[in-house]
Scaffold this active site. Sequence first.
Site, PDB file in Angstrom:
ATOM      1  N   ASN A  96     -54.301  -2.536 -86.847  1.00  9.56           N
ATOM      2  CA  ASN A  96     -53.725  -2.176 -88.142  1.00  9.56           C
ATOM      3  C   ASN A  96     -54.460  -0.957 -88.687  1.00  9.56           C
ATOM      4  O   ASN A  96     -55.686  -0.988 -88.848  1.00  9.56           O
ATOM      5  CB  ASN A  96     -53.862  -3.326 -89.150  1.00  9.56           C
ATOM      6  CG  ASN A  96     -53.142  -3.024 -90.458  1.00  9.56           C
ATOM      7  OD1 ASN A  96     -51.912  -3.080 -90.518  1.00  9.56           O
ATOM      8  ND2 ASN A  96     -53.893  -2.684 -91.491  1.00  9.56           N
ATOM      9  N   GLU A  97     -53.710   0.116 -88.910  1.00  8.33           N
ATOM     10  CA  GLU A  97     -54.276   1.320 -89.532  1.00  8.33           C
ATOM     11  C   GLU A  97     -55.644   1.687 -88.929  1.00  8.33           C
ATOM     12  O   GLU A  97     -56.666   1.702 -89.614  1.00  8.33           O
ATOM     13  CB  GLU A  97     -54.405   1.133 -91.042  1.00  8.33           C
ATOM     14  CG  GLU A  97     -53.076   0.992 -91.750  1.00  8.33           C
ATOM     15  CD  GLU A  97     -53.202   0.870 -93.262  1.00  8.33           C
ATOM     16  OE1 GLU A  97     -52.242   1.190 -93.984  1.00  8.33           O
ATOM     17  OE2 GLU A  97     -54.291   0.445 -93.735  1.00  8.33           O
ATOM     18  N   TYR A 125     -53.495  -7.016-106.975  1.00  9.90           N
ATOM     19  CA  TYR A 125     -52.704  -6.190-107.889  1.00  9.90           C
ATOM     20  C   TYR A 125     -51.843  -5.168-107.154  1.00  9.90           C
ATOM     21  O   TYR A 125     -51.212  -4.324-107.777  1.00  9.90           O
ATOM     22  CB  TYR A 125     -53.616  -5.480-108.891  1.00  9.90           C
ATOM     23  CG  TYR A 125     -54.262  -6.423-109.884  1.00  9.90           C
ATOM     24  CD1 TYR A 125     -53.508  -7.383-110.548  1.00  9.90           C
ATOM     25  CD2 TYR A 125     -55.625  -6.354-110.149  1.00  9.90           C
ATOM     26  CE1 TYR A 125     -54.094  -8.257-111.451  1.00  9.90           C
ATOM     27  CE2 TYR A 125     -56.224  -7.228-111.044  1.00  9.90           C
ATOM     28  CZ  TYR A 125     -55.456  -8.179-111.699  1.00  9.90           C
ATOM     29  OH  TYR A 125     -56.036  -9.044-112.590  1.00  9.90           O
ATOM     30  N   HIS A 126     -51.856  -5.225-105.817  1.00  8.66           N
ATOM     31  CA  HIS A 126     -50.970  -4.366-105.041  1.00  8.66           C
ATOM     32  C   HIS A 126     -49.540  -4.863-105.209  1.00  8.66           C
ATOM     33  O   HIS A 126     -49.281  -6.066-105.240  1.00  8.66           O
ATOM     34  CB  HIS A 126     -51.371  -4.391-103.567  1.00  8.66           C
ATOM     35  CG  HIS A 126     -50.753  -3.306-102.737  1.00  8.66           C
ATOM     36  ND1 HIS A 126     -49.410  -3.269-102.435  1.00  8.66           N
ATOM     37  CD2 HIS A 126     -51.299  -2.210-102.141  1.00  8.66           C
ATOM     38  CE1 HIS A 126     -49.157  -2.209-101.694  1.00  8.66           C
ATOM     39  NE2 HIS A 126     -50.295  -1.550-101.500  1.00  8.66           N
ATOM     40  N   CYS A 147     -71.748   3.621 -78.851  1.00  7.68           N
ATOM     41  CA  CYS A 147     -70.889   4.799 -78.954  1.00  7.68           C
ATOM     42  C   CYS A 147     -71.588   6.033 -78.397  1.00  7.68           C
ATOM     43  O   CYS A 147     -70.940   6.912 -77.815  1.00  7.68           O
ATOM     44  CB  CYS A 147     -70.475   5.024 -80.407  1.00  7.68           C
ATOM     45  SG  CYS A 147     -69.226   3.848 -80.986  1.00  7.68           S
ATOM     46  N   CYS A 166     -67.783   5.185 -85.597  1.00  7.31           N
ATOM     47  CA  CYS A 166     -69.038   4.488 -85.358  1.00  7.31           C
ATOM     48  C   CYS A 166     -70.023   5.430 -84.676  1.00  7.31           C
ATOM     49  O   CYS A 166     -69.620   6.286 -83.881  1.00  7.31           O
ATOM     50  CB  CYS A 166     -68.791   3.254 -84.482  1.00  7.31           C
ATOM     51  SG  CYS A 166     -70.273   2.248 -84.182  1.00  7.31           S
ATOM     52  N   CYS A 212     -66.907  -1.778 -83.860  1.00 10.68           N
ATOM     53  CA  CYS A 212     -67.294  -0.670 -82.986  1.00 10.68           C
ATOM     54  C   CYS A 212     -66.298  -0.573 -81.837  1.00 10.68           C
ATOM     55  O   CYS A 212     -66.151  -1.523 -81.065  1.00 10.68           O
ATOM     56  CB  CYS A 212     -68.705  -0.880 -82.448  1.00 10.68           C
ATOM     57  SG  CYS A 212     -69.133   0.237 -81.090  1.00 10.68           S
ATOM     58  N   GLU A 262     -44.917   0.461 -93.717  1.00 12.15           N
ATOM     59  CA  GLU A 262     -45.373  -0.003 -95.024  1.00 12.15           C
ATOM     60  C   GLU A 262     -45.053   1.033 -96.094  1.00 12.15           C
ATOM     61  O   GLU A 262     -45.135   2.240 -95.862  1.00 12.15           O
ATOM     62  CB  GLU A 262     -46.890  -0.239 -95.051  1.00 12.15           C
ATOM     63  CG  GLU A 262     -47.405  -1.416 -94.265  1.00 12.15           C
ATOM     64  CD  GLU A 262     -48.902  -1.616 -94.463  1.00 12.15           C
ATOM     65  OE1 GLU A 262     -49.441  -1.138 -95.485  1.00 12.15           O
ATOM     66  OE2 GLU A 262     -49.537  -2.228 -93.587  1.00 12.15           O
TER      67      GLU A 262
END
Length: 696
Positions: free
Chosen positions: A149-150, A358-359, A160, A155, A115, A308
């Site tokens: 990250n990203e 599998y990435h 909030c 929320c 949050c 990336e």
Amino acid sequence: MRLPAIPKVAFGGDYNPEQWPEDVWKEDYRLFDAARIDTVTLGVFDWALTQPGPDVYDFSLLDRIVEQATAQRRQICLATGTGAHPAWLARAHPEVTRTDFEGRKHRYGQRHNSCPSSPVFRRLSTELARRIARRYGGNPAVVAWHVGNEYGGACYCDLCAAGFRDWLRDRYGSLDALNAAWYTTFWSHTFTDWAEIEPPSALTEHWRGPNHTAFQGITLDYLRFMSDAMLANFSDEKAAIRESSPDVPVTTNFMGMYRPIDYHRWAPHLDFASWDNYPPDDNSPAWMALAHDLMRGLKDGQPFWLMEQTPSYTASRDVNPLKRPGVMRLWSWQAVAHGADAVLFFQMRACRGACEKYHGAVIGHAGRQDTRVFQEVAELGAELDRLGPATLGGRTPARVALLFDWDSWWALEISDGPSRLLRYQQIVHAYYRALWEAGVDVDVVPVTADLAGYQVVVAPALHMLKGDLAQRLAAVAERGGSVLTTFLSGRVDEDDNAFLMDVPGPLGPLMGIRIDEWDARPPEVVNPVRLHGAGPDVEVEVESRLLFELVIPQGAEVLGTYQADFYAGTPAVTRNSYGAGHGWYVAAGLDQPGVHWVVRRVLERHDLVGPYADVPGLESTVRVGPDGTRLRFLLNHGAEPVETAAHTAGTDLLGGGRVEPGQPIRLDPSGVLVLREEAAPTRPTTGPDEDREGAR
């Protein structure tokens, strides 16, 4: 800000040695040497390792990871590790997990599960960033800080809700102003106390999902608030880093055209932009180019980092196609062509378990260097070494601007009418693709950008008009430029309330039209549009779908007419003389050939069609270095070889040798040419802004 120490495009990516025994690390760096990997992003998801308990910090493992990277003479992009919170935090403070749109309180798991309004989350994430920067900020190998990250994950919890009310007080000042902005006399929604306001969720103002809302103003403001709330998290960590690391640039990895967060609101708070390129399929070069140009436009044309990309395939889609031979190299060079000063991958070594096993990775599970993927990465690394510093700091000399606006995106798609099938990204992409196919360098900029240096401004689906934008667009035409916009533009103000004037609102005088009615139809309904104008294609018929506005000219010239229904013969495309320039309006959802036709007419007036336009599959773009060096990138995205002729003399920076004007150029599928041009093509002479020099 301190720049990377290695004078070339940074090359490498996300490296997670904490997932492996230390005896693997030495082999990894041997392979990194073989692939010319010079930059590693470390510690992105290390919170549980660096803070294993409420009052316990343990940097011993991260110390060894950073020491090894430093000893191996790698540049380090060091993360704060706050991209996902640890399990102990959720157990000790359950309020840190999100409540979703359906009202369900999440338990611990996944990521993007924090949050942004939680005081505990903000305090502990900030403290971790502070300690990381204090510990490693003096290491000269650390050339950039990577926060979170990203960012994403809205929320709807009580924290909030309280934060939203505070945000609204700051924005509106009074309930009277808020009620007016939200048009709350509708459905007896007038608020008499701030405490009555709830986050717009599936339990309040929405039905059939987040895009079907009764009160667009409430939802629009909650989207703005949530974007700002996550920005506050980023800003907290950046401020903590700055206490002990004042000179190392700070960023976070964006996700291109990502709907939940207004990256334009974030841009001033980043020292440089970076983003993760995972296109929707394996054949979307114009889509990727649009996203690259959007990222470059966030910081007024400054270079960005490609933080990336996968060297082979992703693992996050229903179907995850493999990048064909040469495609990883091609897409990497496309990023550099559009402004990237770093080409980084996720991931350096393949995960053994969990959802990304599998990435794709530079180093697979077997740790081999004789795989096709590893060899292609190594070959690209060698090319970037040969390129050296030639592109660093380079700018794009665009004379065309495309406006991209999150508020218009949100407002258009949460509107209950005229059609829920219209998608902002698709509309914008259609017009960008026409520019891309014309070989035009484009700046993708916010609606607040300075437009004085552009000959052409393209503003598809400019649904919301804010501030003095209408006047600034008119000024572009007044001085001799062209402004192109489309259906559903100029409809609402900043509060998402309709203008009390003829459509397209304040754009009406510039466009020279009036719209009283519009017709929305399902996609199987086609209304042909006949386009006509000067040139070899005097008349052409194209298709239009989804939305058809009924235009009444108010001085505008008609260049396209509907061919069906009761409004057959009425305008679908118009051009209005305004000052020394024009305002163009496309009232229908034209197909791609139709969009292409209109865009070409606009560009031809300014002699802006690129020298390599209309070569199938060939992309052409330019970067101009700080010293004035002009680099021309030619990229073959087609399945067949491309043959064309050089328009200028120059040096082939990848293959070596000299290229003369008129010399045949052949590019195989996925082929790339980087040409240091010795003389720029003839500059346009149309319009009073012809004195614009260099790059923006």
